[in-house]
Design an enzyme around this catalytic site. Sequence first.
Site, mmCIF file in Angstrom:
data_model
loop_
_atom_site.group_PDB
_atom_site.id
_atom_site.type_symbol
_atom_site.label_atom_id
_atom_site.label_comp_id
_atom_site.label_asym_id
_atom_site.label_seq_id
_atom_site.Cartn_x
_atom_site.Cartn_y
_atom_site.Cartn_z
ATOM 1 N N PRO A 1 82.909 5.126 -84.540
ATOM 2 C CA PRO A 1 82.355 5.375 -85.869
ATOM 3 C C PRO A 1 81.065 6.180 -85.829
ATOM 4 N N THR A 2 80.866 6.939 -86.878
ATOM 5 C CA THR A 2 79.581 7.584 -87.103
ATOM 6 C C THR A 2 78.600 6.536 -87.643
ATOM 7 N N HIS B 1 68.931 0.481 -88.704
ATOM 8 C CA HIS B 1 69.208 1.914 -88.788
ATOM 9 C C HIS B 1 68.471 2.500 -89.992
ATOM 10 N N LYS C 1 78.928 1.700 -74.105
ATOM 11 C CA LYS C 1 80.077 2.036 -74.966
ATOM 12 C C LYS C 1 81.086 2.928 -74.234
ATOM 13 N N GLY D 1 82.213 -6.218 -88.725
ATOM 14 C CA GLY D 1 83.186 -7.300 -88.581
ATOM 15 C C GLY D 1 83.486 -7.973 -89.915
ATOM 16 N N HIS E 1 82.512 -11.240 -86.564
ATOM 17 C CA HIS E 1 83.027 -11.247 -87.945
ATOM 18 C C HIS E 1 81.950 -11.490 -89.003
ATOM 19 N N SER F 1 80.627 4.176 -80.599
ATOM 20 C CA SER F 1 79.659 4.785 -81.515
ATOM 21 C C SER F 1 79.580 6.280 -81.242
ATOM 22 N N SER F 2 79.163 7.047 -82.260
ATOM 23 C CA SER F 2 79.053 8.502 -82.082
ATOM 24 C C SER F 2 77.979 8.875 -81.065
ATOM 25 N N CYS F 3 77.119 7.908 -80.683
ATOM 26 C CA CYS F 3 76.057 8.244 -79.720
ATOM 27 C C CYS F 3 76.587 8.355 -78.291
ATOM 28 N N ASP G 1 62.725 11.424 -83.308
ATOM 29 C CA ASP G 1 63.782 11.987 -84.163
ATOM 30 C C ASP G 1 65.167 11.623 -83.632
ATOM 31 N N TYR H 1 72.736 2.116 -74.413
ATOM 32 C CA TYR H 1 73.795 1.669 -75.338
ATOM 33 C C TYR H 1 75.024 2.569 -75.191
HETATM 34 N N1 LIG Z 1 76.097 -0.080 -87.769
HETATM 35 C C1 LIG Z 1 76.369 1.154 -87.386
HETATM 36 O O1 LIG Z 1 75.833 2.139 -87.921
HETATM 37 C C2 LIG Z 1 77.350 1.394 -86.275
HETATM 38 C C3 LIG Z 1 78.004 0.364 -85.611
HETATM 39 N N2 LIG Z 1 78.893 0.658 -84.603
HETATM 40 C C4 LIG Z 1 79.587 -0.384 -83.835
HETATM 41 O O2 LIG Z 1 80.234 -1.317 -84.684
HETATM 42 C C5 LIG Z 1 80.217 -2.607 -84.090
HETATM 43 C C6 LIG Z 1 79.616 -3.610 -85.064
HETATM 44 O O3 LIG Z 1 78.311 -3.209 -85.415
HETATM 45 P P1 LIG Z 1 77.555 -3.824 -86.687
HETATM 46 O O4 LIG Z 1 78.500 -4.638 -87.482
HETATM 47 O O5 LIG Z 1 76.819 -2.722 -87.313
HETATM 48 O O6 LIG Z 1 76.493 -4.782 -85.982
HETATM 49 P P2 LIG Z 1 75.844 -6.130 -86.536
HETATM 50 O O7 LIG Z 1 74.575 -6.299 -85.790
HETATM 51 O O8 LIG Z 1 75.823 -6.148 -88.009
HETATM 52 O O9 LIG Z 1 76.882 -7.235 -86.064
HETATM 53 C C7 LIG Z 1 77.078 -7.497 -84.722
HETATM 54 C C8 LIG Z 1 77.857 -8.773 -84.579
HETATM 55 O O10 LIG Z 1 77.983 -9.045 -83.191
HETATM 56 C C9 LIG Z 1 77.789 -10.416 -82.988
HETATM 57 N N3 LIG Z 1 77.167 -10.629 -81.675
HETATM 58 C C10 LIG Z 1 76.107 -9.983 -81.135
HETATM 59 N N4 LIG Z 1 75.802 -10.530 -79.945
HETATM 60 C C11 LIG Z 1 76.687 -11.544 -79.747
HETATM 61 C C12 LIG Z 1 76.879 -12.475 -78.713
HETATM 62 N N5 LIG Z 1 76.092 -12.500 -77.616
HETATM 63 N N6 LIG Z 1 77.881 -13.379 -78.845
HETATM 64 C C13 LIG Z 1 78.670 -13.375 -79.938
HETATM 65 N N7 LIG Z 1 78.548 -12.511 -80.942
HETATM 66 C C14 LIG Z 1 77.562 -11.599 -80.840
HETATM 67 C C15 LIG Z 1 76.871 -10.915 -84.080
HETATM 68 O O11 LIG Z 1 77.202 -12.266 -84.352
HETATM 69 P P3 LIG Z 1 76.292 -13.285 -85.232
HETATM 70 O O12 LIG Z 1 76.137 -12.624 -86.567
HETATM 71 O O13 LIG Z 1 77.110 -14.517 -85.339
HETATM 72 O O14 LIG Z 1 75.006 -13.444 -84.506
HETATM 73 C C16 LIG Z 1 77.209 -9.976 -85.229
HETATM 74 O O15 LIG Z 1 78.137 -10.559 -86.101
HETATM 75 C C17 LIG Z 1 79.423 -2.470 -82.798
HETATM 76 O O16 LIG Z 1 80.294 -2.311 -81.716
HETATM 77 C C18 LIG Z 1 78.624 -1.217 -83.007
HETATM 78 O O17 LIG Z 1 78.334 -0.592 -81.791
HETATM 79 C C19 LIG Z 1 79.130 1.941 -84.248
HETATM 80 C C20 LIG Z 1 78.522 2.985 -84.872
HETATM 81 C C21 LIG Z 1 77.598 2.799 -85.937
HETATM 82 C C1 LIG Z 2 74.365 4.462 -85.112
HETATM 83 C C2 LIG Z 2 73.399 5.001 -84.110
HETATM 84 O O1 LIG Z 2 72.079 4.616 -84.445
HETATM 85 C C3 LIG Z 2 71.010 5.038 -83.591
HETATM 86 O O2 LIG Z 2 70.833 6.403 -83.575
HETATM 87 P P1 LIG Z 2 70.281 7.226 -84.805
HETATM 88 O O3 LIG Z 2 71.390 7.908 -85.460
HETATM 89 O O4 LIG Z 2 69.173 8.074 -84.339
HETATM 90 O O5 LIG Z 2 69.825 6.050 -85.767
HETATM 91 P P2 LIG Z 2 68.777 5.625 -86.820
HETATM 92 O O6 LIG Z 2 69.572 5.285 -88.009
HETATM 93 O O7 LIG Z 2 67.904 4.555 -86.296
HETATM 94 O O8 LIG Z 2 67.843 6.905 -87.114
HETATM 95 C C4 LIG Z 2 68.331 8.095 -87.682
HETATM 96 C C5 LIG Z 2 67.217 9.047 -87.977
HETATM 97 O O9 LIG Z 2 66.451 8.520 -89.066
HETATM 98 C C6 LIG Z 2 65.062 8.582 -88.773
HETATM 99 N N1 LIG Z 2 64.333 7.552 -89.523
HETATM 100 C C7 LIG Z 2 63.417 7.812 -90.503
HETATM 101 N N2 LIG Z 2 62.863 6.676 -90.949
HETATM 102 C C8 LIG Z 2 63.494 5.666 -90.263
HETATM 103 C C9 LIG Z 2 63.346 4.256 -90.316
HETATM 104 O O10 LIG Z 2 62.538 3.686 -91.038
HETATM 105 N N3 LIG Z 2 64.156 3.543 -89.485
HETATM 106 C C10 LIG Z 2 65.072 4.126 -88.652
HETATM 107 N N4 LIG Z 2 65.864 3.357 -87.878
HETATM 108 N N5 LIG Z 2 65.204 5.484 -88.572
HETATM 109 C C11 LIG Z 2 64.416 6.235 -89.367
HETATM 110 C C12 LIG Z 2 65.022 8.416 -87.270
HETATM 111 O O11 LIG Z 2 63.797 8.853 -86.728
HETATM 112 C C13 LIG Z 2 66.214 9.262 -86.844
HETATM 113 O O12 LIG Z 2 65.867 10.616 -86.797
HETATM 114 C C14 LIG Z 2 71.192 4.675 -82.192
HETATM 115 O O13 LIG Z 2 70.573 3.500 -81.995
HETATM 116 C C15 LIG Z 2 72.605 4.757 -81.699
HETATM 117 O O14 LIG Z 2 72.751 3.831 -80.727
HETATM 118 C C16 LIG Z 2 73.705 4.610 -82.719
HETATM 119 O O15 LIG Z 2 74.830 4.281 -82.403
#
Ligand SMILES: NC(=O)C1=CN([C@@H]2O[C@H](COP(=O)(O)OP(=O)(O)OC[C@H]3O[C@@H](n4cnc5c(N)ncnc54)[C@H](OP(=O)(O)O)[C@@H]3O)[C@@H](O)[C@H]2O)C=CC1
Ligand SMILES: C[C@H]1O[C@H](OP(=O)(O)OP(=O)(O)OC[C@H]2O[C@@H](n3cnc4c(=O)[nH]c(N)nc43)[C@H](O)[C@@H]2O)[C@@H](O)[C@@H](O)C1=O
Length: 318
Positions: A167-168, A183, A144, A20, A15, A111-113, A273, A140
Amino acid sequence: MGPLDRTRRTYIAGHRGLVGSAIWRRMERAGFDSLVGRSSAELDLRDRNAVFEFFAAERPEYVVLAAAKVGGILANNTYPVEFLSENLRIQTNVMDAALEVGVERLLFLGSSCIYPKHAAQPITEDSLLTGHLEPTNDAYAIAKIAGILGVQAVRRQHGLPWISAMPTNLYGPGDNFSPTGSHVLPALIRRYDEAVQSGADTVTNWGTGSPRREFLHVDDMADACLFLLDHYDGPDQVNVGTGRDVTIKEIAETIAAVTGFEGRTEWDTSKPDGTPQKLLDVTKLRKAGWEAQIGLREGLEATVRWYRENVDAVREAG
Ligand SMILES: NC(=O)C1=CN([C@@H]2O[C@H](COP(=O)(O)OP(=O)(O)OC[C@H]3O[C@@H](n4cnc5c(N)ncnc54)[C@H](OP(=O)(O)O)[C@@H]3O)[C@@H](O)[C@H]2O)C=CC1
Ligand SMILES: C[C@H]1O[C@H](OP(=O)(O)OP(=O)(O)OC[C@H]2O[C@@H](n3cnc4c(=O)[nH]c(N)nc43)[C@H](O)[C@@H]2O)[C@@H](O)[C@@H](O)C1=O
């Protein structure tokens, strides 16, 4: 099965994270009055005994599983052991403990990956497991995919209406802005803003800039999660996105414009990439009645504002 009862005890795992925290805000706004959250310091979800004790004590009736080890392309590529092992442990512990206390509704976030690297675009839900994964995030993705199967298994064996959403790429307030762990969107916001602050004339991003990505604001994501919990019941994961993608070069140009950077952008092609394109087919969600509301430019402007207001805390976090 109707909408969730707003008075039931609802545990949002993760959260304090990007997703969250947005789901917490959205559910609070919707009138949920018994939300439960624990930070990772209070409850390490990798610790099976601690998770079972927590569920036995709190007895949540609904669970949103938004806790995970999350990171960008470099973190995923560098630490596959942690991305596989921690995610498998977190989600298995939470789902097993939730089953033990009879949690009625659970939403698992993937995740979309999870989809094949060369899936036909836009990516439909049924392309899951039809081809090879992108190697930079296969660990990862496998975790998932196991989570989706976990939800389906519980449905099949125990008849509970648990669901999964995919989610994307997400962004918004409270994102991880770590230069090596984040990211692309938060990384670029920080890099361009720092260049503006320091007066640097060149910014260097990763890869070629040609990959295409779809970006969804996290408040839209949270809205979709509540929508699915209220209205969707089925074994198949549901894609959540906007239905539109852009190249990394285009997103870099937009962030440069929003931050006010007027210098040159270069590309470090020694960095990966990743997947050439990731655009979700969101027909299923649209047909159910949900669509994203926050435009990319508008969402980026708000996120840059948030970043600038919180820059000290962001820097402290690393
Ligand atoms: N961000 C994105 O672009 C995307 C995210 N998702 C999915 O959405 C979900 C949330 O991601 P997002 O909010 O971005 O990630 P964040 O890294 O922002 O948040 C992850 C959360 O998970 C908690 N967490 C991690 N490890 C533990 C652990 N060992 N025990 C308890 N809590 C833990 C952390 O808690 P604390 O802060 O207290 O340490 C944190 O609040 C994930 O399932 C991710 O795969 C999917 C696609 C894209
Ligand atoms: C959400 C998703 O996120 C990840 O996949 P991804 O989409 O490839 O994510 P990304 O955001 O890190 O990169 C997107 C693109 O962007 C380019 N890029 C440029 N400059 C920077 C840069 O400075 N940082 C990062 N991170 N990327 C960069 C990078 O080279 C790539 O081409 C997975 O971990 C996967 O597990 C997942 O779920």
